[in-house]
Scaffold this motif. Structure first.
Motif, mmCIF file in Angstrom:
data_model
loop_
_atom_site.group_PDB
_atom_site.id
_atom_site.type_symbol
_atom_site.label_atom_id
_atom_site.label_comp_id
_atom_site.label_asym_id
_atom_site.label_seq_id
_atom_site.Cartn_x
_atom_site.Cartn_y
_atom_site.Cartn_z
ATOM 1 N N THR A 49 0.839 -1.207 0.000
ATOM 2 C CA THR A 49 0.000 0.000 0.000
ATOM 3 C C THR A 49 0.870 1.251 0.000
ATOM 4 O O THR A 49 0.632 2.184 -0.766
ATOM 5 C CB THR A 49 -0.900 0.010 1.261
ATOM 6 N N LEU A 50 1.898 1.236 0.875
ATOM 7 C CA LEU A 50 2.751 2.420 0.948
ATOM 8 C C LEU A 50 3.571 2.586 -0.336
ATOM 9 O O LEU A 50 3.853 3.698 -0.758
ATOM 10 C CB LEU A 50 3.652 2.340 2.183
ATOM 11 N N TYR A 51 3.920 1.454 -0.946
ATOM 12 C CA TYR A 51 4.642 1.537 -2.228
ATOM 13 C C TYR A 51 3.737 2.191 -3.272
ATOM 14 O O TYR A 51 4.138 3.105 -3.976
ATOM 15 C CB TYR A 51 5.074 0.142 -2.677
ATOM 16 N N GLN A 52 2.498 1.706 -3.318
ATOM 17 C CA GLN A 52 1.546 2.264 -4.279
ATOM 18 C C GLN A 52 1.303 3.746 -3.995
ATOM 19 O O GLN A 52 1.205 4.549 -4.908
ATOM 20 C CB GLN A 52 0.206 1.499 -4.213
ATOM 21 N N TYR A 53 1.231 4.070 -2.697
ATOM 22 C CA TYR A 53 1.007 5.472 -2.315
ATOM 23 C C TYR A 53 2.161 6.342 -2.822
ATOM 24 O O TYR A 53 1.960 7.418 -3.360
ATOM 25 C CB TYR A 53 0.901 5.579 -0.791
ATOM 26 N N SER A 54 3.378 5.818 -2.652
ATOM 27 C CA SER A 54 4.539 6.626 -3.048
ATOM 28 C C SER A 54 4.654 6.765 -4.564
ATOM 29 O O SER A 54 5.318 7.664 -5.057
ATOM 30 C CB SER A 54 5.815 6.041 -2.448
ATOM 31 N N LEU A 55 3.970 5.857 -5.297
ATOM 32 C CA LEU A 55 4.044 5.936 -6.767
ATOM 33 C C LEU A 55 3.408 7.207 -7.313
ATOM 34 O O LEU A 55 3.661 7.589 -8.439
ATOM 35 C CB LEU A 55 3.361 4.716 -7.397
ATOM 36 N N LEU B 74 12.677 0.673 -1.767
ATOM 37 C CA LEU B 74 11.979 1.930 -1.486
ATOM 38 C C LEU B 74 12.356 2.444 -0.089
ATOM 39 O O LEU B 74 12.591 3.640 0.093
ATOM 40 C CB LEU B 74 10.467 1.701 -1.557
ATOM 41 N N PHE B 141 7.218 10.086 4.921
ATOM 42 C CA PHE B 141 8.161 10.799 4.058
ATOM 43 C C PHE B 141 9.051 11.780 4.804
ATOM 44 O O PHE B 141 10.096 12.167 4.325
ATOM 45 C CB PHE B 141 7.420 11.534 2.939
#
Lengths: 265, 175
Positions: A49-55, B74, B141
């Motif tokens: 989810t966080l990966y997708q969010y960062s995309l 990431l 972030f």
């Protein structure tokens, strides 16, 4: 003991993925992941989810950067410098240098293999230690659950409270379970004693004291009163000199610290 | 796409050709969040370079049981970018930025080059309440601890934790 659902709902998995936990807590979550596939799946989904969010912020770097980065990595790989050219052209000097290089390379390979093996063994050892810790914790939790099950059962009741009247505290509580047909004791507070003394529990049956073992500060939770004897009318605790685990001689009157008859229901 | 197991195997075997492959497939994602965090493209390029070097050098410590390879990469990028913003050099360079640069930067920040596939994600993210997004931004972030984020956002720690979990659950439903 927490259920898988309680662990998932506690929020600890989100904090794990966000890197907000201490080393000990991280280890705890990693152990959960190892043993509960639902938790592993949950962690992977939060990461995804966080990966997708960062995309949403994805951005193409300028094209020249790729070669620059690959070259930087190539440079970092060059861990040795070229040997200086051999000035003498004699065969012995040349052969000597060659042998030295071959030997150095052989040792380097051997060292690398050794280091690799050591890392592998260390990793395996760490994994085993983690598994051991998890098992240990599980055992503790199971013991706690087992004790609670016995104590909270309506077939179990307190038959004696071994009170230390001087200190106004309770040394131990003795339970009887009709379900398991066993007596149990749980240490509440041990008295302060000199190093060379111990506390021993006695069952008094038909006016005869029967040794039920040494009471230890380190014992946690319920312990079974052994040996099983009929017609127990009272319990006693002696403070006596350290000797063996078991005692064959009856307690002397001056050693008796607590004497409590059984509470009749 | 190559299977992840093959990528990991080649990375651990220090096959340098795999770095080129990883760069082609993930540099846009990594670079994007680095730029988002450090807010300076020239610094972001340096961080991206160090990120790939670290991926290469630390391939052996990657543990597939803890997460997918791209989420590990990431995290490296995110942590390196956050560390950079905490460094002395970074703070100095940010102070020295002219007002004009700052204005240009803020414009860049809101008008990233958005690829076709990221449009959908952005729309989904925009559906999230701003109070939820602020928490993810601060914690994920900007590297704030939960306590610090709660203080900055002026909400109780318990509320922040609940919102963070809710935010991630809402996102999971949308993604």
């Amino acid at each position: 003991m927490k259920t898988v659902q309680e662990i998932i709902e506690s929020g600890i998995l989100e904090e794990y993925v966000l890197g907000l936990l201490s080393d000990r807590e991280n280890q705890e979550v990693e152990n959960y992941m190892r043993y509960y596939p639902e938790i592993e799946k949950e962690v992977f989904e939060i990461q995804e989810t966080l990966y997708q969010y960062s995309l949403q912020y994805q951005k193409q770097p300028r094209p020249e950067l790729k070669n620059q980065i690959l070259a930087h990595i190539e440079t970092s790989k060059a861990t040795y410098t070229d040997p200086k050219p051999v000035k003498s052209n004699s065969f012995i000097a040349y052969a000597g240098t060659l042998i030295a290089i071959v030997l150095a390379l052989t040792f380097a390979v051997m060292w690398l293999n050794e280091a690799k093996n050591t890392r592998k063994v260390q990793q395996e050892l760490q994994n085993l230690q983690n598994k051991y810790k998890t098992c240990e914790n599980t055992c503790k939790e199971l013991k706690k659950a087992h004790d609670e099950l016995i104590i909270n059962d309506h077939n179990c009741h307190v038959i004696a409270k071994l009170k230390d009247d001087k200190a106004n505290t309770c040394l131990a509580t003795i339970y009887w379970s009709h379900l398991t047909k066993q007596a149990y004791y749980q240490i509440d507070k041990m008295p302060d004693m000199p190093e060379n003394k111990v506390c021993r529990l006695w069952c008094i049956s038909n006016k005869t004291p029967i040794d039920a073992g040494i009471l230890k500060n380190t014992e946690q939770g319920l312990r079974v009163v052994e040996p099983v004897c009929d017609n127990v009318e009272a319990f006693a605790v002696t403070i006596e000199d350290k000797a063996g685990e078991r005692r064959t001689t009856p307690p002397r009157p001056e050693e008796i610290f607590i004497y409590t008859p059984i509470q009749k229901k | 796409m190559l299977p992840e197991t093959e990528i990991i195997e080649r990375l651990k075997a220090q096959d340098s050709s795999i770095i080129s492959y990883l760069y082609d497939h993930y540099s846009h994602a990594l670079y994007g969040i680095i730029v988002h965090i450090v807010q300076d493209e020239s610094i972001a390029e340096e961080v991206l370079q160090e990120t790939f070097l670290k991926i290469w050098q630390n391939a052996n410590v990657y543990d597939a049981q803890k997460g997918r390879l791209y989420t590990w990469m990431l995290n490296i990028a995110r942590n390196m970018a956050i560390d950079t913003t905490r460094g002395k050099g970074y703070k100095k360079s940010q102070k020295n930025q002219s007002f004009e640069n700052n204005v240009n930067y803020l414009e860049t920040k809101t008008t990233h080059h958005i690829s076709v596939e990221s449009i959908g994600i952005k729309e989904l993210v925009n559906q999230l309440d701003i109070s939820y997004r602020m928490i993810i931004e601060k914690v994920y972030f900007e590297g704030y601890t939960l306590a610090d984020a709660a203080e900055v956002l002026e909400i109780p720690l318990g509320t922040l934790k609940t919102r963070l979990r809710t935010a991630l659950q809402l996102l999971r439903k949308k993604v």
